[in-house]
Design a protein around this motif. Structure first.
Motif, PDB file in Angstrom:
ATOM      1  N   SER A   1      -0.160   5.748   4.716  1.00 29.34           N
ATOM      2  CA  SER A   1      -0.623   6.575   3.457  1.00 29.34           C
ATOM      3  C   SER A   1      -0.452   8.121   3.751  1.00 29.34           C
ATOM      4  O   SER A   1       0.255   8.465   2.649  1.00 29.34           O
ATOM      5  CB  SER A   1      -1.318   5.911   2.687  1.00 29.34           C
TER       6      SER A   1
ATOM      7  N   ARG B   1      -1.459   6.923  -5.797  1.00 27.76           N
ATOM      8  CA  ARG B   1      -1.464   6.915  -4.400  1.00 27.76           C
ATOM      9  C   ARG B   1      -2.331   6.842  -3.579  1.00 27.76           C
ATOM     10  O   ARG B   1      -3.381   6.898  -3.869  1.00 27.76           O
ATOM     11  CB  ARG B   1      -0.992   7.998  -4.134  1.00 27.76           C
ATOM     12  N   GLN B   2      -2.148   6.109  -2.906  1.00 28.73           N
ATOM     13  CA  GLN B   2      -2.928   5.470  -1.763  1.00 28.73           C
ATOM     14  C   GLN B   2      -3.889   6.844  -1.023  1.00 28.73           C
ATOM     15  O   GLN B   2      -2.757   7.391   0.310  1.00 28.73           O
ATOM     16  CB  GLN B   2      -2.773   4.853  -0.605  1.00 28.73           C
ATOM     17  N   ARG B   3      -5.034   6.801  -1.359  1.00 32.05           N
ATOM     18  CA  ARG B   3      -5.317   8.715  -0.777  1.00 32.05           C
ATOM     19  C   ARG B   3      -5.861   7.556   0.187  1.00 32.05           C
ATOM     20  O   ARG B   3      -6.755   8.374   1.304  1.00 32.05           O
ATOM     21  CB  ARG B   3      -5.827   8.787  -1.245  1.00 32.05           C
TER      22      ARG B   3
ATOM     23  N   ASP C   1      -8.131   4.030   2.411  1.00 34.30           N
ATOM     24  CA  ASP C   1      -8.287   2.349   3.159  1.00 34.30           C
ATOM     25  C   ASP C   1      -9.731   1.779   3.599  1.00 34.30           C
ATOM     26  O   ASP C   1     -10.387   2.383   3.210  1.00 34.30           O
ATOM     27  CB  ASP C   1      -7.503   3.105   4.617  1.00 34.30           C
TER      28      ASP C   1
ATOM     29  N   SER D   1     -13.323  -0.056  -2.910  1.00 32.29           N
ATOM     30  CA  SER D   1     -12.919  -0.688  -3.262  1.00 32.29           C
ATOM     31  C   SER D   1     -13.016  -0.540  -4.814  1.00 32.29           C
ATOM     32  O   SER D   1     -12.458  -0.672  -6.018  1.00 32.29           O
ATOM     33  CB  SER D   1     -12.142  -1.745  -2.981  1.00 32.29           C
TER      34      SER D   1
ATOM     35  N   ILE E   1      -7.646  -5.556  -5.727  1.00 28.67           N
ATOM     36  CA  ILE E   1      -7.780  -4.275  -5.247  1.00 28.67           C
ATOM     37  C   ILE E   1      -8.692  -4.864  -3.881  1.00 28.67           C
ATOM     38  O   ILE E   1      -9.711  -5.631  -3.405  1.00 28.67           O
ATOM     39  CB  ILE E   1      -8.422  -3.449  -5.384  1.00 28.67           C
TER      40      ILE E   1
ATOM     41  N   CYS F   1      -9.188  -0.692  -0.386  1.00 32.18           N
ATOM     42  CA  CYS F   1      -8.991   0.348  -1.309  1.00 32.18           C
ATOM     43  C   CYS F   1      -7.166   0.997  -1.739  1.00 32.18           C
ATOM     44  O   CYS F   1      -6.531   1.880  -2.325  1.00 32.18           O
ATOM     45  CB  CYS F   1      -9.067   2.209  -0.581  1.00 32.18           C
ATOM     46  N   TRP F   2      -6.879   0.153  -2.043  1.00 32.38           N
ATOM     47  CA  TRP F   2      -5.564  -0.576  -2.847  1.00 32.38           C
ATOM     48  C   TRP F   2      -4.817  -1.817  -2.486  1.00 32.38           C
ATOM     49  O   TRP F   2      -5.705  -3.082  -2.283  1.00 32.38           O
ATOM     50  CB  TRP F   2      -4.804  -0.160  -1.230  1.00 32.38           C
TER      51      TRP F   2
END
Length: 416
Positions: free
Chosen positions: A4, A100-102, A104, A355, A373, A376-377
């Protein structure tokens, strides 16, 4: 999963910097020029929130601003919030309000919360005296949230509270008795909370049971009683306070175990009282019972989110990690050994809580609901979770079981 952060990588010769008021700009050393927009994405960024815990802003003798960590004595000319700067999307962009994926699988809860100031926010967490629940409480308290620990073991909760207060002397932590295996205890917990007059900005349903066959005080199989029914009752009793505190969030801890059942739930017809809450130990396998209860968590989260998102309360389910070493395995010697063997390959407590705090407190997840989730996504749960008839059958069954204990639930349902 795609990396990401690849779009954020700066070309050679570029450097990311910040102004005193927190605006991010980009320096091109080759051309000796600067610009506000990222050279690859074309977007602008802004620092948000306060400095992370332990950091102070100072000025050197030559007038340059520096940042000092009082704990590690680290000195940096770079604002520590820069790694977590938030993109400023154009108001006309269709992605203006999209997260937005920041982060992981390797991210830590304190990294996710970096720069966040949760002053004035009250977070109730079940099972917060140990494991992931404690790490979640500790991380949120470090960022000034008022933590309410709803726990079955009051003495353990008080010890956990002292640990948090020792780390952060200004931490605001309260403890309330809540035994999720007893609907009467859940009702008293809700009454105690409501009597205090606190807001309820975030409700985190973390506590869980996994173990041999056992019946709850109310006669339900323990995994179903603790992991689903008790939490559903607590949520129903606190729903009005959540709505009054809106925008608010509900975070329900589920698990990847929801995918692996001995007899999978493939349709609404598979959801029955006997299937979800067996009344005897015949053919009972604790992992299947646990997985079924975690599927209930997901179905319930999606059904609840559809009902209350219009009240500015969002509900998400979260998988913290596989085989994280917690007290969950304490009732089985074999399971404890298995968890210990897997320990070098599983997440730390900080990573497992990442998460959870993302769904609970990240700014760009404030309006995100109805999601599962993991790492974290967003993750896709089992296909049955999207079956509206399955969601509704579980919802109806849950309401009926709660109404047997508390007939007022029927009236609350009609007015919700």
């Amino acid at each position: 999963m795609a990396d990401s952060d690849s779009d954020d990588e700066l070309p050679g010769g570029w450097e990311e910097r910040t102004t005193p008021n927190g605006r991010v700009y980009y320096a091109n050393h080759a051309e000796r020029s600067t610009q506000w927009t990222h050279p690859r994405t074309g977007k602008t960024k802004q620092l948000v929130g306060n400095l992370p815990e332990g950091w102070q802003r100072n000025t050197l003798d030559d007038g340059r601003v520096c940042f000092v960590n009082d704990v590690t004595s680290q000195v940096s000319l770079t604002d520590p919030r820069l790694a977590f700067a938030v993109e400023q999307a154009s108001p006309s962009s269709s992605n203006a309000n999209q997260p937005r994926q920041r982060f992981d699988a390797s991210s830590k809860a304190l990294q996710v919360l970096s720069g966040e100031d949760l002053t004035g926010k009250t977070v109730l967490i079940t099972g917060a005296n140990s494991g992931i629940g404690f790490e979640t409480a500790r991380s949120l308290a470090a960022h000034n949230a008022h933590i309410v620990m709803a726990c079955r073991n009051i003495s353990a909760a008080e010890r956990a509270k002292l640990r948090i207060e020792e780390e952060k002397h200004s931490a605001e932590v309260d403890v309330i008795l809540c035994d999720l295996a007893s609907l009467a205890s859940v009702r008293q917990c809700a009454r105690t909370f409501l009597t205090k007059g606190w807001s309820l900005d975030v409700l985190i349903l973390n506590a869980a049971y996994m173990g041999p066959f056992e019946l709850s005080e109310d006669g339900y199989e323990m995994s179903f009683a603790v992991n689903h029914l008790g939490h559903a009752y607590l949520t129903r009793l606190l729903l009005d306070r959540l709505k009054a505190s809106a925008p608010a969030r509900v975070v329900i801890l589920s698990s990847e175990s929801h995918r692996f059942l001995l007899s999978p739930i493939n349709s609404a017809d598979d959801i029955t009282t006997s299937r979800l809450s067996p009344s005897h130990a015949k053919d009972y396998w604790f992992m299947d019972a646990y997985g079924t209860s975690k599927l209930c968590n997901l179905l319930y989260a999606l059904a609840l989110n559809r009902r209350i998102i219009g009240d500015r309360v969002v509900v998400n389910a979260v998988h913290p990690g596989n085989m994280v070493v917690t007290n969950l395995a304490r009732r089985s010697c074999a399971l404890r050994c298995l968890f210990q063997l897997a320990r070098p390959f599983t997440k730390t407590m900080q990573q497992a809580a990442a998460s959870v705090v993302l769904a609970a407190a990240a700014v760009d997840f404030a309006t995100v609901g109805g999601q599962y989730i993991n790492n974290c996504w967003f993750s896709k749960p089992s296909p049955i979770c999207f079956d509206l008839s399955a969601q509704e059958k579980l919802w109806t069954l849950t309401e009926a079981l709660l109404a047997q204990f508390d007939p007022d639930i029927i009236h609350q349902s009609s007015s919700s």
